[in-house]
Design a protein around this motif. Sequence first.
Motif, PDB file in Angstrom:
ATOM      1  N   TRP A 161     115.747 -25.224  41.252  1.00 26.49           N
ATOM      2  CA  TRP A 161     117.483 -24.821  40.860  1.00 26.49           C
ATOM      3  C   TRP A 161     118.010 -26.348  41.149  1.00 26.49           C
ATOM      4  O   TRP A 161     119.617 -26.490  40.548  1.00 26.49           O
ATOM      5  CB  TRP A 161     118.271 -24.152  42.085  1.00 26.49           C
ATOM      6  N   HIS A 209     110.059 -30.151  46.546  1.00 25.74           N
ATOM      7  CA  HIS A 209     110.261 -29.142  47.213  1.00 25.74           C
ATOM      8  C   HIS A 209     109.824 -27.776  46.711  1.00 25.74           C
ATOM      9  O   HIS A 209     110.445 -27.176  47.427  1.00 25.74           O
ATOM     10  CB  HIS A 209     111.405 -28.670  48.167  1.00 25.74           C
ATOM     11  N   ARG A 210     109.875 -27.627  45.843  1.00 23.55           N
ATOM     12  CA  ARG A 210     109.447 -27.067  44.147  1.00 23.55           C
ATOM     13  C   ARG A 210     111.264 -25.864  44.823  1.00 23.55           C
ATOM     14  O   ARG A 210     110.828 -24.959  43.881  1.00 23.55           O
ATOM     15  CB  ARG A 210     108.534 -26.144  45.054  1.00 23.55           C
ATOM     16  N   ARG A 211     112.291 -26.557  44.549  1.00 20.45           N
ATOM     17  CA  ARG A 211     113.538 -26.476  44.651  1.00 20.45           C
ATOM     18  C   ARG A 211     114.124 -26.703  42.893  1.00 20.45           C
ATOM     19  O   ARG A 211     115.037 -27.923  43.036  1.00 20.45           O
ATOM     20  CB  ARG A 211     114.234 -26.574  45.292  1.00 20.45           C
ATOM     21  N   ALA A 266     113.545 -31.648  42.974  1.00 17.20           N
ATOM     22  CA  ALA A 266     112.466 -30.334  42.749  1.00 17.20           C
ATOM     23  C   ALA A 266     110.878 -30.484  42.708  1.00 17.20           C
ATOM     24  O   ALA A 266     110.426 -29.912  43.400  1.00 17.20           O
ATOM     25  CB  ALA A 266     112.904 -29.934  41.051  1.00 17.20           C
TER      26      ALA A 266
END
Length: 365
Positions: free
Chosen positions: A218, A214-216, A211
Motif C-alpha cells: 500500500w 516490509h511487503r507493505r 514495500a
Amino acid sequence: MTVDLRPPAPVARPSKALIIGLGVSSALAALVLTIMLLSGGPAGFGLSFALALVPLPVLLAAILGLDRLEPEPRLHLAFAFAWGAGVAIVFGIVLTLAGQAVVSGFGYGDKVAEDVGTVLLAPVIEEGLKGCALLLLLRRRREIDGLTDGIIYAGMTGLGFAVIENVGYYLGSFGEGGLVGAMETFVLRGLISPLGHPVYTSLIGIGAAYAALHRRYWAIPLGYLGAVFLHFLWNGSATSASLGLFALAYVVIMAVIVVLVLVTVRERRALVARMATVLPAYAQTGLITPQDITMLSTLRARRHARRWSRKSGYGSAMADYQQAATELTMLHLRGERERMDLTEFAGQRDALLTHMAAARRWNPA
C-alpha cells in the motif's frame, strides 16, 4: 569461527530486460532530442541543451552523494535516468496531448485544455510513468536495501525526465523571446526549482522501497499520491501566477527535501551503528580487529580513516574495505529480513570476506 575465504562468486550478469530497457529508453530520448533539433534549429537547440546540462553535475552530485556508503550499480542508475529521459518523456507527452484533445472535444477552449493538461493531467501521467521505473527495479529487491535506495533511483528517474523536459521549455522560450526568454526560463527551472521532478518522484521511491523492505505494498500508491500532489501544487502555482501560491509550493517542496535528507542521514547512521553488533562475530577471521570495528562504526571515524589511508597510499584499498564491510552488514540485515537460504548467504558472505582480505593491505592480519 573459521571461514573459508573462497574466491568471490562470479558477478551476476546484467538482466537482459534491464539492458533492453536501457537501450529503448536511450533511443527514445535521442529521438526526442533529434525532433527538438530539427524543429528549433541548431542555435536554439544548442543553447537549450547547454542550459539543461549546466546544473546537471551539481544535481547528480547531490543525489548520488546520499548513497556514499553502498553505491548502487551504475547500470541500474543509468537505466533509471534513461527511463525518465526517454520512456517517461515520450509517453508523458503523448498521453497528456491526448488528454488535452479530449478536453477540447468537450467544447472547452485551447487555453482551458492546456491548463488542465499542465495542472491535472501532467502530474498524474508523468508521476505514474516515472514511478514505473521504480516498479521495474522493485523486482530486483536485492538492489533496494533501504529507503535511501528508493530515493536515489527515483531521483535519477526524475532528473533524466527534467533534463529533456527543460530542453523543450528553453527551446520554446527561445523561439518566443530569444536569448532573454530562454534565460528567464532557465532562472526559474534551472536555478530556482532544479530538483522539482526528482523530489516529486522520490516519494514514490520511498513507497517502493518501503514495500520492498516490509511487503507493505500500500506504500506504493501512497507515495504516488504524494508525488502527484507535490507536482500538482507546483504546476498550479506556476499556472495561476499567484505569488502567494508559488511561495507556498516552494516552502512545501523545500520541506520535503529536508525530510528526504533527514531520512537518508538517519538510515545511514543506523546502518553504520549496526556494524558494531554484526562485525565482531568475524573477529576470529583476522580480517576485523576491534580498531577496525571502531573505525567502521561512526561516519566521522570512517572519513578520518580514508584521509589517513590516502596519505599512506592505501586510499582505494580502504574505500574497498569499508564498502565490503558495509555490504557484509547489509547482507546480515537482508538475511534476517528475508530469511535467506543458508547456502546463498554463506556464498555471498565468503565473497565479501575475500574482498575484505584483498583490500586490507595497510595492516595485514
